[in-house]
Scaffold this motif. Sequence first.
Motif, PDB file in Angstrom:
ATOM      1  N   LYS A  29       1.114  17.477   3.892  1.00  0.00           N
ATOM      2  CA  LYS A  29      -0.318  17.954   3.731  1.00  0.00           C
ATOM      3  C   LYS A  29      -1.250  16.658   3.414  1.00  0.00           C
ATOM      4  O   LYS A  29      -0.790  15.791   2.601  1.00  0.00           O
ATOM      5  N   LEU A  30      -2.427  16.657   4.042  1.00  0.00           N
ATOM      6  CA  LEU A  30      -3.321  15.559   3.716  1.00  0.00           C
ATOM      7  C   LEU A  30      -4.697  16.303   3.546  1.00  0.00           C
ATOM      8  O   LEU A  30      -5.047  17.247   3.777  1.00  0.00           O
ATOM      9  N   TYR A  31      -5.491  15.429   2.383  1.00  0.00           N
ATOM     10  CA  TYR A  31      -6.576  16.005   1.845  1.00  0.00           C
ATOM     11  C   TYR A  31      -7.802  15.047   2.106  1.00  0.00           C
ATOM     12  O   TYR A  31      -8.290  14.341   1.314  1.00  0.00           O
ATOM     13  N   PRO A  32      -8.391  15.273   3.287  1.00  0.00           N
ATOM     14  CA  PRO A  32      -9.307  13.990   3.468  1.00  0.00           C
ATOM     15  C   PRO A  32     -10.666  14.204   2.706  1.00  0.00           C
ATOM     16  O   PRO A  32     -11.237  13.172   2.386  1.00  0.00           O
ATOM     17  N   PRO A  39      -9.587  11.196   8.615  1.00  0.00           N
ATOM     18  CA  PRO A  39      -8.261  10.871   9.184  1.00  0.00           C
ATOM     19  C   PRO A  39      -7.927   9.590   9.877  1.00  0.00           C
ATOM     20  O   PRO A  39      -6.823   9.174   9.701  1.00  0.00           O
ATOM     21  N   ALA A  75      -3.931  19.865   7.291  1.00  0.00           N
ATOM     22  CA  ALA A  75      -5.197  18.961   6.703  1.00  0.00           C
ATOM     23  C   ALA A  75      -6.250  19.925   6.302  1.00  0.00           C
ATOM     24  O   ALA A  75      -6.656  20.811   7.043  1.00  0.00           O
ATOM     25  N   PRO A  96     -13.796  15.838   6.255  1.00  0.00           N
ATOM     26  CA  PRO A  96     -12.698  16.367   7.022  1.00  0.00           C
ATOM     27  C   PRO A  96     -13.209  16.771   8.653  1.00  0.00           C
ATOM     28  O   PRO A  96     -12.374  17.717   9.149  1.00  0.00           O
ATOM     29  N   TRP A 120     -10.696  13.057  13.691  1.00  0.00           N
ATOM     30  CA  TRP A 120      -9.754  13.319  14.475  1.00  0.00           C
ATOM     31  C   TRP A 120      -9.909  13.122  15.820  1.00  0.00           C
ATOM     32  O   TRP A 120      -8.798  12.593  16.352  1.00  0.00           O
ATOM     33  N   VAL A 179      -1.272  19.149  14.273  1.00  0.00           N
ATOM     34  CA  VAL A 179      -2.175  19.206  13.066  1.00  0.00           C
ATOM     35  C   VAL A 179      -2.686  20.552  12.905  1.00  0.00           C
ATOM     36  O   VAL A 179      -3.046  21.182  13.808  1.00  0.00           O
TER      37      VAL A 179
END
Length: 550
Positions: A338-341, A347, A387, A403, A408, A429
């Motif tokens: 899990k990614l949280y921009p 990214p 994300a 985000p 991306w 993703v």
Amino acid sequence: MNTSRRQALKALGSTTALALAGCCGPAARTLPDLTGRASTRDNVPFLLRPELARARTTVLPCLDVHAHFFNARDVPVRAFLQKSVGHDMPSYIQLLLAVLAPAIEAAAQDMAPSAAEEWRDLQEMRLRFAGMAPAEATARLDAEASDRAEEVGKALYRETRRRAPEAIALFDSLAREAERSGRRTGVGIDRFSEATLTRVIRESPEPTDPGALDDRVEARARMRALSLRSVIEFAGFMTSPRYQNLSAYMRVYGAHNGGVQLAGCYAALVDFNYWLDCPDVSTHVHDQIILHAELSRLSGGFMQPLAPYNPWVDIKEDGASLALVRTAVKHHGFVGAKLYPPMGFLPYGNAAGPLDSTERRPDLQELDRNLLRFFETCVDEGIPVMAHANRSMGRDAAHDDLPGPDGWKSLRDALAARPGASRSASLRVNAGHFAGETGIAWARDFVDLAEQCDGTLDLYGDTGYWDGLLQGGAAAERLVALLSAKSPAPCRMADKLMFGTDWLMLSQVPGWKDYLGAVERALDGLDDDAARQAFLSGNARRFFSREHGV
């Protein structure tokens, strides 16, 4: 902005800045690694409710790809509520959270167990529930949750009186205003009291349709009263054990009696260390990983966890975050990352331009280097990534833009340029929220990225926190349009969009209990049965498959 609100937010900024300017190091691990032993434990899945076990064989099984079951011990809760959660809320909720957050933080220290404490509680529960029939175990869990609700209500009321009495006055004023504006809100929220807190935390709210009231003024008043109730309920979840949050989620959505039945979920951990506060104010991510692996086993695999990745932790702690992701996937049954921009990064491509924000960030070149290393590892080891991909939840408004699709696209180009890229697998993703129910300005670009299937970036999306679905209308129309769209591109959105709730964050929304029903009603407008089933579960199975593409 009035004086009280300015003072509350100014105090928050000063406190966080002072903490981060000082000695800011990692929290201590408490639980052992358990590598090689966890999978051999004698597990009785007493957390799995009988109705959910049956749902796995239903005609329309549904997999929720976007859920969370953390509590306030896992995040820097004061900054999380006042910044990320609060800044894009209605002004009256933003102000209420700003003054209430210190009390929730204090109550959580008293009532919410750390990951290590909860893991040990579950070992004791394993012995108590051994040999117990599933229905009896479920009844026992529900009774214990009801008893605990009273303790949580008392703790929240006690700490609010002690630390934030202005929150009580503000809440009561808002509740009276809602009652005066509408003749019959029917919500039962008249004042901030121990009895009110206990009742709301103990009882899940009924499905609501504010638009069904005869008068628009009444409808607005009811929605405001329901919003106040949702603040209490969300505070209750944040101060509860994670297994009880998982149980509450299963109880509510497992009770849905439509054709669509919840058959499983994917739960993402989050890591906001250094972005919101020092790591030592939260449970160590390692301990959260060990606990969530146990929750997955004790739910009979109903819940599948995703490990959090935080590039600033890698910068400060010599690659510790990526190492934990790899350990979680290889040894503890985790199925992705899990990614949280919106915490403060694109990214990829952060070094290319400045950000109009006063919030602290790490060295931007180091940030890009660590992010690229993370994504390359996920490609090489077949780790899918979820994300946050909506204009929300940033530390401020500027962070809400991070985000979006531009980062991306930059990542796709960087991955395509690496040696041997044409022979490697693609990066999977899930763009969580998929730009939200309205699509904002990002919708077309995200759809283009998802439909390209160019062998470098394999982008999916989910419907987490599309709260407009609860009223139908434009949100339901967008869902059906995405699933119905015909395209000359290599992939169709019907093969890429997945069902998601974003619970427990969704519990802030009045009427959240009816989310599964709202999605089912929206899908009534879809003529393609194959697309319906793909959205509900088929796309999720393919996204998380170790043999991607099957």
